[in-house]
Design a protein around this motif. Structure first.
Motif, PDB file in Angstrom:
ATOM      1  N   GLY A  82      10.855 -16.927 -36.190  1.00  0.00           N
ATOM      2  CA  GLY A  82       9.521 -16.482 -35.784  1.00  0.00           C
ATOM      3  C   GLY A  82       9.607 -15.081 -35.223  1.00  0.00           C
ATOM      4  O   GLY A  82      10.707 -14.568 -34.972  1.00  0.00           O
ATOM      5  N   PRO A  83       8.458 -14.407 -35.023  1.00  0.00           N
ATOM      6  CA  PRO A  83       8.470 -13.045 -34.503  1.00  0.00           C
ATOM      7  C   PRO A  83       9.207 -12.928 -33.169  1.00  0.00           C
ATOM      8  O   PRO A  83       9.115 -13.813 -32.313  1.00  0.00           O
ATOM      9  CB  PRO A  83       6.980 -12.713 -34.331  1.00  0.00           C
ATOM     10  N   VAL A  84       9.959 -11.834 -33.008  1.00  0.00           N
ATOM     11  CA  VAL A  84      10.669 -11.564 -31.745  1.00  0.00           C
ATOM     12  C   VAL A  84       9.664 -11.003 -30.740  1.00  0.00           C
ATOM     13  O   VAL A  84       8.861 -10.120 -31.075  1.00  0.00           O
ATOM     14  CB  VAL A  84      11.827 -10.574 -31.979  1.00  0.00           C
ATOM     15  N   LEU A  85       9.699 -11.516 -29.500  1.00  0.00           N
ATOM     16  CA  LEU A  85       8.740 -11.098 -28.471  1.00  0.00           C
ATOM     17  C   LEU A  85       9.366 -10.211 -27.405  1.00  0.00           C
ATOM     18  O   LEU A  85       8.678  -9.384 -26.805  1.00  0.00           O
ATOM     19  CB  LEU A  85       8.104 -12.327 -27.804  1.00  0.00           C
ATOM     20  N   ASP A  86      10.647 -10.389 -27.121  1.00  0.00           N
ATOM     21  CA  ASP A  86      11.285  -9.573 -26.080  1.00  0.00           C
ATOM     22  C   ASP A  86      12.762  -9.433 -26.398  1.00  0.00           C
ATOM     23  O   ASP A  86      13.393 -10.357 -26.943  1.00  0.00           O
ATOM     24  CB  ASP A  86      11.106 -10.225 -24.706  1.00  0.00           C
ATOM     25  N   ILE A  87      13.318  -8.257 -26.053  1.00  0.00           N
ATOM     26  CA  ILE A  87      14.757  -7.996 -26.209  1.00  0.00           C
ATOM     27  C   ILE A  87      15.250  -7.291 -24.958  1.00  0.00           C
ATOM     28  O   ILE A  87      14.499  -6.556 -24.313  1.00  0.00           O
ATOM     29  CB  ILE A  87      15.056  -7.123 -27.460  1.00  0.00           C
ATOM     30  N   GLU A  88      16.507  -7.526 -24.599  1.00  0.00           N
ATOM     31  CA  GLU A  88      17.083  -6.808 -23.458  1.00  0.00           C
ATOM     32  C   GLU A  88      18.598  -6.735 -23.585  1.00  0.00           C
ATOM     33  O   GLU A  88      19.266  -7.747 -23.808  1.00  0.00           O
ATOM     34  CB  GLU A  88      16.708  -7.457 -22.121  1.00  0.00           C
ATOM     35  N   PHE A  89      19.132  -5.492 -23.411  1.00  0.00           N
ATOM     36  CA  PHE A  89      20.575  -5.286 -23.421  1.00  0.00           C
ATOM     37  C   PHE A  89      21.190  -5.815 -22.134  1.00  0.00           C
ATOM     38  O   PHE A  89      20.585  -5.733 -21.058  1.00  0.00           O
ATOM     39  CB  PHE A  89      20.913  -3.796 -23.556  1.00  0.00           C
ATOM     40  N   CYS A  90      22.412  -6.325 -22.243  1.00  0.00           N
ATOM     41  CA  CYS A  90      23.150  -6.793 -21.070  1.00  0.00           C
ATOM     42  C   CYS A  90      23.587  -5.581 -20.239  1.00  0.00           C
ATOM     43  O   CYS A  90      24.127  -4.617 -20.789  1.00  0.00           O
ATOM     44  CB  CYS A  90      24.374  -7.593 -21.511  1.00  0.00           C
ATOM     45  N   PRO A  91      23.366  -5.605 -18.911  1.00  0.00           N
ATOM     46  CA  PRO A  91      23.755  -4.447 -18.093  1.00  0.00           C
ATOM     47  C   PRO A  91      25.255  -4.308 -17.915  1.00  0.00           C
ATOM     48  O   PRO A  91      25.737  -3.262 -17.482  1.00  0.00           O
ATOM     49  CB  PRO A  91      23.071  -4.733 -16.744  1.00  0.00           C
ATOM     50  N   HIS A  92      26.035  -5.361 -18.259  1.00  0.00           N
ATOM     51  CA  HIS A  92      27.478  -5.330 -18.037  1.00  0.00           C
ATOM     52  C   HIS A  92      28.281  -5.151 -19.315  1.00  0.00           C
ATOM     53  O   HIS A  92      29.499  -5.036 -19.261  1.00  0.00           O
ATOM     54  CB  HIS A  92      27.905  -6.620 -17.331  1.00  0.00           C
ATOM     55  N   ASN A  93      27.604  -5.161 -20.454  1.00  0.00           N
ATOM     56  CA  ASN A  93      28.274  -4.930 -21.738  1.00  0.00           C
ATOM     57  C   ASN A  93      27.254  -4.298 -22.680  1.00  0.00           C
ATOM     58  O   ASN A  93      26.290  -4.946 -23.089  1.00  0.00           O
ATOM     59  CB  ASN A  93      28.796  -6.249 -22.303  1.00  0.00           C
ATOM     60  N   ASP A  94      27.472  -3.045 -23.017  1.00  0.00           N
ATOM     61  CA  ASP A  94      26.480  -2.295 -23.801  1.00  0.00           C
ATOM     62  C   ASP A  94      26.346  -2.780 -25.235  1.00  0.00           C
ATOM     63  O   ASP A  94      25.431  -2.369 -25.945  1.00  0.00           O
ATOM     64  CB  ASP A  94      26.826  -0.794 -23.798  1.00  0.00           C
TER      65      ASP A  94
END
Length: 469
Positions: A82-94
């Protein structure tokens, strides 16, 4: 009659500037989903954007250096149904990024060094636990592999990503749709805003409500809230007359706001981005073409308007670069990645300074990529402050080679612009400034010999016996 004194602040003259066209990311079909998330996440290596995709959901991850036109066939991350609603990079591993989707799942992906070469369809970890779509993701700021997700089933889940399991499930607190959820600086508290018009401060490991505020904003439109300095809370919302508002609260005394300001009558939800190092909060409205920024201080009226960056095109989403990814030698204090319909445009916020030296007052020690606790330790009750780093190590001098004034024992001259004849008396600077010398050692010796020769000729001319008429 009293004169109004202008408040002194080093951020009074902060200005925003879009980069040149060749430094943008062009021809990217940004998602058309009507969901109030950022649609973009960025770190010092990559920028990720949610894109339109047929037959499921996808997002694209680009190395920061890959500017210009992006080919239609560029690989994407497309494992959701289904459509992606939110994404976020991990602050401890780029290289690690989390995604939440309408398919009710959360997926963790590992982006290879240098970027994608083929499309990714299989996640490293798939987290199933929500019964409705997942619209909010937030990594823990100090504990390794702890992820918070919030779904349209009114449930907040805390995951141990390394084990792939839900450790804490907060399902009896929120009675309606969760608009926003975020951590405080050390990750010991969670702040949520909800459609039931209530702000809540939660203990994440117990799932209990510590403080709550009913109707922080009178309007029925979505409310966003973030923790700011000193444990205070900044919220954005709407009045009964649908005017956009920004308010500052003290959770220990939730009765009245410390300040409440009305901004305008636009309909877009204001997304707040707070910089704890400078105390500046940036408000970016979905559908707006501007970014307002305010300074949060301990003196009334607490939230001080600084300025506004305006452009012609409206923004569909916004990414915010962590402090360690900024160019400190250009006095850059924030960088946003503004999403248009077909491109991503970086916007740089700069404090004008004349000096090229490292500005310690603008760049105090900031949160680094090193976690201060492991997931198991944190779930067992360990709270640890973030591990700080200095940005001075990443400072790159921009001072070009310059001509120096040279003092000699016999004569005092100044090197003319573009001429290299008088450089013999230059004292060598310390190692960190050696790049500023404009002549090599061999040239210095050659120049010195020439000057000695010229001096001898002048002395001979003066001592030569002259004929008397």
């Amino acid at each position: 009659m009293s004169r109004k004194v202008v408040r002194t602040s080093k951020f009074r003259h902060v200005f925003g500037q879009a980069v040149k066209a060749d430094q943008c990311y062009d021809d990217i079909r940004i998602s058309q989903m009507t969901w109030d998330s950022n649609f973009c996440s960025v770190n010092p290596k990559f920028v990720a954007m949610i894109v339109d995709a047929s037959g499921g959901g996808a997002f694209i991850v680009l190395p920061l250096s890959k500017t210009g036109r992006i080919d239609m066939s560029y690989p994407t991350v497309c494992g959701h149904t289904g459509p992606v609603l939110d994404i976020e990079f991990c602050p401890h591993n780029d290289n690690i990024i989390a995604s939440g989707s309408e398919d009710c799942s959360v997926m963790i992906w590992e982006i290879p060094e240098g970027g994608l070469t083929t499309s990714l369809t299989d996640p490293v970890v798939k987290l199933d636990g929500h019964s409705k779509r997942v619209g909010i993701l937030s990594w823990h700021p100090t504990a390794h592999n702890v992820l918070m997700s919030a779904g349209c089933d009114n449930v907040v889940i805390l995951w141990n990503v390394a084990r792939g399991e839900a450790v804490m499930r907060i399902d009896s607190v929120h009675t309606d749709l969760i608009y926003s959820a975020c951590w405080n600086r050390d990750g010991s508290r969670i702040l949520t805003s909800c459609k039931d018009k209530t702000l809540r401060v939660l203990d994440p490991r117990k799932g209990t409500v510590l403080h709550e505020k009913d109707k922080p904003h009178e309007g029925s439109r979505p409310v966003r809230a973030v923790f700011v300095s000193g444990g205070k809370i900044l919220s954005t919302g709407f009045s009964r007359m649908s005017e956009r508002q920004v308010a500052l609260w003290d959770p220990k005394n939730f009765g009245e706001p410390l300040t409440l300001q009305e901004l305008d009558t636009s309909s877009g939800v204001l997304l707040p981005f707070f910089d704890p190092d400078t105390g500046v909060v940036y408000l970016c409205g979905k559908g707006d073409s501007s970014i307002r920024y305010f300074e949060v201080t301990d003196e009334a009226p607490y939230v001080h308007y600084l300025s506004m960056y305006s452009s012609k095109e409206s923004q569909k989403g916004m990414g915010y670069m962590p402090k360690r990814g900024l160019e400190v030698n250009k006095c850059e204090i924030a960088r946003f990645y503004k999403l248009h319909e077909r491109k991503c445009e970086p916007i740089v916020m700069t404090v004008p300074r004349k000096s090229d030296l490292f500005q310690e007052d603008l760049y105090p020690d900031t949160i680094g990529p090193e976690p201060s606790a492991e997931a198991d330790e944190w779930f067992q009750g360990k709270d640890a402050p973030p591990v700080m780093i200095s940005l001075k190590d990443g400072f790159v001098a921009t001072t070009k080679a310059k001509e120096f004034k040279v003092h000699k024992s016999l004569m005092k001259t100044t090197a003319a612009s573009g001429s290299h004849q008088d450089h013999s008396g230059v004292r060598r600077p310390s190692h960190h400034n050696s790049a500023s010398l404009s002549l090599s050692a061999s040239q210095d010796v050659h120049s010195l010999r020439k000057e000695v020769k010229d001096l001898k000729a002048a002395i001979e001319e003066l001592t030569k016996p002259r004929e008397v008429c």
